[in-house]
Design a protein around this motif. Structure first.
Motif: not given
Length: 57
Positions: A2-6, A35-39
């Motif tokens: 589980i990720y939290n990118i913020s 890459r998925r976050i950026a695009d």
């Protein structure tokens, strides 16, 4: 995982179950994840190539 990118993707992993990757809580998102976050047009499904392992015969 589980990720939290913020707030930062550099320390995004929050929990892991059945850890096969060797990564740990607090590690970064992968390059693929970044890459998925950026695009927003990056594919949501990425197919793996077929295995050539003798165990998959």
């Amino acid at each position: 995982m589980i990720y939290n990118i913020s707030p930062t993707p550099e320390h995004a992993i929050r929990t892991i179950a059945n850890n096969l990757s060797g990564r740990k809580v607090g590690d970064s998102v992968t390059e693929l994840g970044l890459r998925r976050i950026a695009d927003p047009d990056y594919p949501t499904v990425i197919h793996a190539r077929a295995s050539t392992s003798a165990h998959c015969a």
